[in-house]
Design an enzyme around this catalytic site. Structure first.
Site, mmCIF file in Angstrom:
data_model
loop_
_atom_site.group_PDB
_atom_site.id
_atom_site.type_symbol
_atom_site.label_atom_id
_atom_site.label_comp_id
_atom_site.label_asym_id
_atom_site.label_seq_id
_atom_site.Cartn_x
_atom_site.Cartn_y
_atom_site.Cartn_z
ATOM 1 N N ASP A 177 6.469 -2.697 -3.912
ATOM 2 C CA ASP A 177 7.248 -2.280 -5.075
ATOM 3 C C ASP A 177 8.740 -2.208 -4.776
ATOM 4 O O ASP A 177 9.172 -2.302 -3.635
ATOM 5 C CB ASP A 177 6.788 -0.881 -5.496
ATOM 6 C CG ASP A 177 5.922 -0.953 -6.715
ATOM 7 O OD1 ASP A 177 5.529 0.122 -7.210
ATOM 8 O OD2 ASP A 177 5.642 -2.065 -7.178
ATOM 9 N N TYR A 187 0.470 0.715 6.620
ATOM 10 C CA TYR A 187 1.710 1.196 6.031
ATOM 11 C C TYR A 187 2.250 2.355 6.845
ATOM 12 O O TYR A 187 1.485 3.116 7.438
ATOM 13 C CB TYR A 187 1.478 1.697 4.604
ATOM 14 C CG TYR A 187 1.316 0.581 3.618
ATOM 15 C CD1 TYR A 187 0.076 -0.005 3.388
ATOM 16 C CD2 TYR A 187 2.421 0.092 2.914
ATOM 17 C CE1 TYR A 187 -0.057 -1.053 2.507
ATOM 18 C CE2 TYR A 187 2.294 -0.952 2.023
ATOM 19 C CZ TYR A 187 1.046 -1.529 1.822
ATOM 20 O OH TYR A 187 0.920 -2.561 0.930
#
Lengths: 493, 493
Positions: B153, B234
């Site tokens: 994003d 992540y």
């Protein structure tokens, strides 16, 4: 700052000017900064509207076009006092004036410097005077008796910038630094002690987030932030990289004492700076984190260090030139003795050409004064702290994201030279020792240049020596020889 | 980044468009970013012109208006090969194609996300495809057989984003992943081994500085970066503040395993994501600096930590929702058991309303694949390292400048809550426990919503159960029950 940038531009609906000139990019960036500042001011005002007001004092907002908006009506319906619309000019002469010192902190990265400039209003001073005028604390700059302690350059920050100024006061009963209005008799109007205006809060409400008043102090009438400063301390932050920080610390000491620093500054003869002797009280290199230093072989190139230098007054770009030479010493491109050689202006009367260190790591960290009693408002400090923490979180996290990637790539043991990025300009392939480089113009030559143009005048002194002074010779001239011209104590970088 | 911003706008002389619409602020910022990228590209090209070329391959520069400029003449006067002007269309069919994987890293703070969007070209993918087209490595996106491993994003960075794609090749002699041109007989043209095109160098020359190809690997024809990913990792960086990081580490473990994460993501039913079971291989909280942790009373609120999570595939905003809940646990506003409760979708079928964690600390750190052999070019890694170090120096130094000021103000022992700045939206005065908050729409309700609008269809299954699938029912429909709809393995956040 980037996040603030994104938020500001999304919320603003101001008109975008249309230019096709080559300087449009400067104005584009300035426009973005203006918007950012405007949002900060509006948010600060909104916050105050939610909390309690300050007994009738209203901040008048100004949008980026300079038009005044009247503030929003107070939800509590309290008596508002002056709204500050154009129709009712404010009668300053009816109020006492107070000579005060203000201490401020600012992050200089978004500004073109501290001092007001002709071609931009993106300076710290411009924002300060906007705030002082908006809050009606002064009538105008010219009559405000304003002095500043230091003048920081573009990109340079400050934690303790000090200014002295006359502000509007409530103290009809008098007090330190207070001048009563001429039509008021001190005996007749013997009012009960009222609180002084909350200067810090009033100004912080309308200043951008990255400029904060920390405290204020009443000051005696003759006090000047410029001339009464006892010492100034600068900090320059830098990463260790492959630098020999021990050697740098040793070299730094050589700057201490009183020396002629003409080879370690940008000479500003045109502005009357003719004498380059300055006194450095201390110059140290320390790690940021005070844990015991590991052995040099295990030293982390990403450790940060502070070069801290304290002096009475500084010349233009002096700290950045001093830092540049220290960085060359740290890279073992110059020996520590180069400091002594550069300070020996008899042997080296002309400065070698070298770039100074970059601006963003420099902070005017402390300006020291005697005889002031700083009044800090706890709520304001909390707010400044919160703003700084917000900012810190963004930069610290981004720093770690980048560092994580560096570690991921660096497993092959690549060269780690983060300190290289602290010198202005491009790096030369082959290093040329300072003393072998071309030299800049000498002081005498520069003086001659300005004498020819009438901006400086030479004359015969009483003892046969020559003197130089600024401008045309006045009727009752004050003779000073070159060697004793007082330094321009407006230190700047 | 701010310094890069200043340099970019100062050097560009492109036309500034003039708009008076309310969305101008978005375009203003985009314009600044475009300029920044353009300068980066031009600098990269200039650098390459000074160094050796790559045997005739030329990068064609495109200015921000999309017009092509022919490259500067090579100083050495070597044979240039195709210049790529409009007059000579490139014949892709004459070249072999090669199926490859590319691994890239990017700092996401200046982009609107990874995936291409309609309303902006400030995305990582847009820049990638510009570069792929400029270098003539592909003819167009549609025919390039492009798959991406993850879709990050706005504001999210990546250290190991992987894509698979068909690129032009020199390998007429064939090789792993190579398809020869149809008019070429593999036996006839049995050329000596020529080196493959230097994909990494060619692309990095024309990409902006904050997007770097790290390496490439030949890939078998059926390989897909999207479907063949074994695991994704992540990292979320955060400051300790007043958080109980031990409690957070304990809570993080509860996410491990296979669970229904509908309460810890943003449901994307409209795009066909109907099943929320995902597998988390590991979830840990570690300090960035691996020194022994001091006692909690001496813990530095400015220490940084990493939340690292590894899974097969992730749902939209899953990591940021997981992090938000961990931050609440760290502040002792929720007990660690809240994790188990949110994963218990029978008891809690509807997600409580809460904000996710902010974007800038998140990094897609690793995408793991089997069977690839990454080919790294040392010079490219050095260059990426230098760029990252430059960036690191700026952010790390600014972080220290701010930290120095915080320490200066903090001597009164003010509250240190830097972690507060990691939650989206404004902080509520009174904390409301998650399970007492209003709930979002349930999965079934959302499905119903889309079924009514014809975007999903229900039908009776063979065993009497109901099934749902996207779009109109095709002739030979493939029945799947709700509980076994394959996850959309295009992980995104």
């Amino acid at each position: 700052m980037i996040t603030l940038l994104i938020k500001a531009t999304r919320q603003s609906k101001d008109k975008l000017f249309c230019r096709l000139q080559s300087n449009m990019s400067e104005e584009l960036l300035q426009r973005v900064r203006d918007l950012e500042g405007e949002v900060g001011r509006l948010k600060a005002q909104l916050r105050e509207k939610v909390k309690e007001g300050t007994g009738g004092e209203m901040a008048v907002s100004t949008n980026s076009d300079g038009k005044k908006d009247t503030s929003k009506p107070d939800a509590g319906g309290r008596k508002k006092g002056k709204r500050g619309s154009r129709d009712r000019p404010f009668d300053f002469s009816a109020h006492p004036r107070r000579h005060v010192a203000l201490r401020l902190a600012y992050l200089g990265w978004a500004y073109q410097g501290f001092a007001v400039q002709e071609n931009t209003d993106s300076t710290v001073e411009a924002r300060l005077f906007e705030a002082l005028l908006k809050t009606r604390l002064i009538q105008d700059r010219q009559s405000s008796n304003y002095h500043r302690c230091g003048r920081t350059d573009k990109g340079v920050s400050a934690f303790s910038q000090v200014m002295s100024i006359d502000l509007r006061s409530t103290q009809f009963c008098g007090g330190l630094g207070v001048t009563l209005p001429s039509n008021v008799d001190a005996d007749v109007k013997n009012e009960v002690d009222v609180a002084e205006l909350p200067y810090v809060k009033m100004l912080n409400r309308v200043l951008p987030q990255d400029i904060r008043i920390l405290d204020w102090s009443p000051a005696p009438q003759g006090f000047s932030a410029r001339f009464d400063c006892q010492s100034r301390t600068y900090r320059y932050y830098f990463p260790r990289g492959a630098l020999d920080v021990t050697l740098m610390a040793e070299a730094a000491k050589r700057y201490e004492g009183t020396h002629d620093f003409r080879n370690l500054c940008k000479m500003d003869v045109g502005n009357g700076v003719l004498q380059f002797q300055r006194t450095i009280l201390s110059a140290t290199v320390q790690p940021v984190h005070k844990t015991p230093p590991p052995a040099p072989t295990t030293a982390d190139p990403y450790d940060l260090y502070i070069f801290e230098i304290k002096g009475l007054a500084f010349l233009y770009h002096q700290v950045r030139c001093i830092m540049a030479v220290l960085l060359l010493i740290g890279q073992k491109l110059e020996p520590p003795e180069i400091v002594d050689q550069l300070l020996d202006v008899k042997t080296n009367p002309r400065k070698p050409q070298y770039s100074m260190a970059v601006d963003f790591p420099l902070v005017l960290f402390d300006c020291h004064f005697e005889g002031l009693s700083w009044r800090r408002e706890a709520e304001e400090v909390e707010h400044a702290l919160a703003t700084l923490q917000h900012h810190w979180t963004q930069t610290a996290v981004k720093t770690q994201v980048i560092h994580g990637m560096i570690q991921g790539l660096d497993s092959t043991g690549g060269t780690s030279s983060p300190h290289c990025w602290l010198m202005e300009g491009t790096k030369q392939r082959t290093y040329r020792p300072l003393l072998e480089r071309p030299r800049c113009e000498s002081l005498e030559s520069r003086i001659e240049h300005f004498v020819k143009r009438g901006r400086l005048e030479r004359e015969e002194g009483e003892n046969g020596g020559e003197t130089v002074h600024k401008g045309k010779r006045p009727k009752h001239s004050h003779h000073t020889s070159i060697s004793s011209v007082l330094p321009d104590v407006s230190p700047s970088f």
